[in-house]
Design an enzyme around this catalytic site. Structure first.
Site, PDB file in Angstrom:
ATOM      1  CB  SER A   9      -0.907   0.008   1.230  1.00 18.23           C
ATOM      2  OG  SER A   9      -1.446   1.309   1.378  1.00 18.23           O
ATOM      3  CG  HIS A  34      -3.844  -1.725  -1.314  1.00 19.33           C
ATOM      4  ND1 HIS A  34      -4.907  -2.555  -1.583  1.00 19.33           N
ATOM      5  CD2 HIS A  34      -4.258  -0.912  -0.317  1.00 19.33           C
ATOM      6  CE1 HIS A  34      -5.928  -2.253  -0.787  1.00 19.33           C
ATOM      7  NE2 HIS A  34      -5.557  -1.243  -0.006  1.00 19.33           N
ATOM      8  CG  ASP A  36      -5.171   2.278   0.979  1.00 21.61           C
ATOM      9  OD1 ASP A  36      -6.101   1.456   0.943  1.00 21.61           O
ATOM     10  OD2 ASP A  36      -4.037   2.008   1.430  1.00 21.61           O
ATOM     11  CG  MET A  38      -8.405   7.124   2.705  1.00 22.74           C
ATOM     12  SD  MET A  38      -7.381   7.365   4.157  1.00 22.74           S
ATOM     13  CE  MET A  38      -6.616   5.756   4.279  1.00 22.74           C
ATOM     14  CG  HIS A  67      -9.275  -0.120  -0.026  1.00 22.20           C
ATOM     15  ND1 HIS A  67      -8.618  -0.188   1.181  1.00 22.20           N
ATOM     16  CD2 HIS A  67     -10.600  -0.187   0.271  1.00 22.20           C
ATOM     17  CE1 HIS A  67      -9.504  -0.281   2.155  1.00 22.20           C
ATOM     18  NE2 HIS A  67     -10.715  -0.276   1.624  1.00 22.20           N
ATOM     19  CG  MET A  69     -11.227   3.062   2.537  1.00 18.30           C
ATOM     20  SD  MET A  69      -9.696   3.196   3.473  1.00 18.30           S
ATOM     21  CE  MET A  69      -8.516   3.178   2.149  1.00 18.30           C
ATOM     22  CG  MET A 138     -11.391  -2.849   5.717  1.00 19.99           C
ATOM     23  SD  MET A 138      -9.890  -2.474   4.783  1.00 19.99           S
ATOM     24  CE  MET A 138      -8.926  -1.547   5.996  1.00 19.99           C
ATOM     25  CG  PHE A 144      -5.721   7.095  10.138  1.00 22.06           C
ATOM     26  CD1 PHE A 144      -5.286   8.351   9.711  1.00 22.06           C
ATOM     27  CD2 PHE A 144      -6.959   6.977  10.754  1.00 22.06           C
ATOM     28  CE1 PHE A 144      -6.099   9.470   9.912  1.00 22.06           C
ATOM     29  CE2 PHE A 144      -7.769   8.090  10.953  1.00 22.06           C
ATOM     30  CZ  PHE A 144      -7.331   9.354  10.534  1.00 22.06           C
ATOM     31  N   GLY A 145      -2.909   4.317   7.903  1.00 23.04           N
ATOM     32  CA  GLY A 145      -1.900   3.265   7.903  1.00 23.04           C
ATOM     33  C   GLY A 145      -1.285   3.151   9.284  1.00 23.04           C
ATOM     34  N   GLY A 146      -0.517   2.105   9.505  1.00 21.90           N
ATOM     35  CA  GLY A 146       0.267   1.964  10.726  1.00 21.90           C
ATOM     36  C   GLY A 146      -0.493   1.565  11.971  1.00 21.90           C
ATOM     37  CG  ASP A 176      -5.987  -2.791   3.624  1.00 19.67           C
ATOM     38  OD1 ASP A 176      -4.933  -2.443   4.175  1.00 19.67           O
ATOM     39  OD2 ASP A 176      -6.664  -2.040   2.884  1.00 19.67           O
ATOM     40  N   GLY A 177      -4.453  -4.120   6.726  1.00 18.34           N
ATOM     41  CA  GLY A 177      -4.316  -3.391   7.982  1.00 18.34           C
ATOM     42  C   GLY A 177      -3.516  -4.166   9.018  1.00 18.34           C
ATOM     43  N   GLY A 178      -2.361  -3.603   9.372  1.00 21.65           N
ATOM     44  CA  GLY A 178      -1.567  -4.198  10.447  1.00 21.65           C
ATOM     45  C   GLY A 178      -0.897  -5.511  10.101  1.00 21.65           C
ATOM     46  N   GLY A 198       1.356  -1.831   4.227  1.00 20.99           N
ATOM     47  CA  GLY A 198       1.798  -0.472   3.970  1.00 20.99           C
ATOM     48  C   GLY A 198       3.072  -0.167   4.721  1.00 20.99           C
ATOM     49  CB  SER A 199       3.702   0.939   8.208  1.00 26.31           C
ATOM     50  OG  SER A 199       2.782   0.031   8.765  1.00 26.31           O
TER      51      SER A 199
HETATM   52  C1  DX5 Z   1      -6.108   1.602   5.874  1.00 27.07           C
HETATM   53  C2  DX5 Z   1      -5.688   1.273   4.463  1.00 27.07           C
HETATM   54  C3  DX5 Z   1      -4.531   0.367   4.353  1.00 27.07           C
HETATM   55  C4  DX5 Z   1      -3.246   0.881   4.948  1.00 27.07           C
HETATM   56  C5  DX5 Z   1      -2.544  -0.309   5.551  1.00 27.07           C
HETATM   57  O1  DX5 Z   1      -7.319   2.264   5.875  1.00 27.07           O
HETATM   58  O2  DX5 Z   1      -6.761   0.672   3.752  1.00 27.07           O
HETATM   59  O3  DX5 Z   1      -4.327  -0.099   3.030  1.00 27.07           O
HETATM   60  O4  DX5 Z   1      -2.393   1.489   4.020  1.00 27.07           O
HETATM   61  O5  DX5 Z   1      -1.429   0.137   6.241  1.00 27.07           O
HETATM   62  P1  DX5 Z   1      -0.634  -0.756   7.278  1.00 27.07           P
HETATM   63  O6  DX5 Z   1      -0.148  -1.980   6.530  1.00 27.07           O
HETATM   64  O7  DX5 Z   1       0.473   0.137   7.725  1.00 27.07           O
HETATM   65  O8  DX5 Z   1      -1.591  -1.123   8.372  1.00 27.07           O
HETATM   66 ZN    ZN Z   2      -6.415  -0.361   1.727  1.00 28.43          ZN
END
Ligand code: DX5
Ligand code: ZN
Length: 219
Positions: A9, A34, A36, A38, A67, A69, A138, A144-146, A176-178, A198-199
């Site tokens: 991401s 990916h 994102d 928003m 994706h 959102m 999800m 948010f990432g991270g 997706d996420g964490g 992502g992170s």
């Molecule tokens: C969150 C996004 C993710 C995000 C994941 O709303 O949809 O795609 O970038 O980031 P990490 O992998 O850092 O949780």
């Molecule tokens: Zn995403």
């Protein structure tokens, strides 16, 4: 054997040199990227939209996994297709008629995904199970990432894979996420096969992180 796909991401990339960051994940062999989007309404934050996607499309052949959102994503399907999306995933919670939106994506010859937030139960997807090419669960609250992986997600992945298997559907399950190197095996074993990170990819050595993920995924 089901194929696994990594989808880094770019939300966690450094936008001052986005092109270079993307080249690193591509060089390391990532099949997907990916993206994102928003809108500040469906989720609190605002990220990027069509013009950035158009620029990204010009510099990579990776599958662009978009994706959305955003509230009422129906309004923007044509635009994201025009700007280069290969897969478009919409939130069940953001659609007034999710079947119509999935059909619209497929009419363009693109892959259609549907996604639910962590607190939305799998059963709401009942009517679209045969329609979606991919279901994104999800594993954090979108926005948010991270953030940290929500542990209850593992059971949702397992349950969804079981239901799909029972119906003879080979639908992709994306998470997706964490997702980090240390919980990647858990989500794969539960039945996910498209992995967003992502992170864990873009912070530090991007190429090495991508290779490490691909290795654990057996790709
Ligand atoms: C969150 C996004 C993710 C995000 C994941 O709303 O949809 O795609 O970038 O980031 P990490 O992998 O850092 O949780
Ligand atoms: Zn995403």
């Amino acid at each position: 054997m089901r194929k696994n796909y990594l989808s880094p991401s770019i939300l966690s990339a450094d936008f001052a040199h986005l092109g270079e960051d993307i080249k690193h994940v591509e060089a390391a062999g990532s099949p997907y990227l990916h993206y994102d989007v928003m809108d500040g309404l469906f989720v609190p934050s605002i990220s990027f939209g069509m013009p950035v996607l158009e620029s990204v499309r010009k510099i990579t052949d990776m599958v662009l996994d978009v994706h959305l959102m955003i509230q009422d994503p129906d309004r923007y399907i044509d635009d994201f297709v025009r700007c280069g999306a290969d897969i478009i995933t919409v939130h069940y919670e953001a659609c007034s008629d999710v079947k119509r939106t999935l059909d619209k994506i497929k009419e363009h010859g693109k892959k259609a995904g549907v996604t639910i937030k962590p607190k939305t139960p799998n059963r709401v997807l009942e009517d679209v199970l045969g329609l979606a090419d991919m279901i994104l669960l999800m594993t954090v609250e979108p926005g948010f990432g991270g953030q940290s992986y929500i542990p209850e997600s593992t059971e949702k992945i397992r349950e969804l894979r079981r239901v799909l298997d029972e119906r003879g559907l080979d639908t992709d399950i994306e998470v997706d996420g964490g997702i980090k190197k240390d919980n990647l095996r858990t989500v794969l074993d539960a039945g996910a096969n498209v992995i967003v990170a992502g992170s864990a990819i873009f912070k530090g050595d991007i190429e090495q992180n991508t290779k490490d993920f691909l290795k654990i995924m057996g790709e």
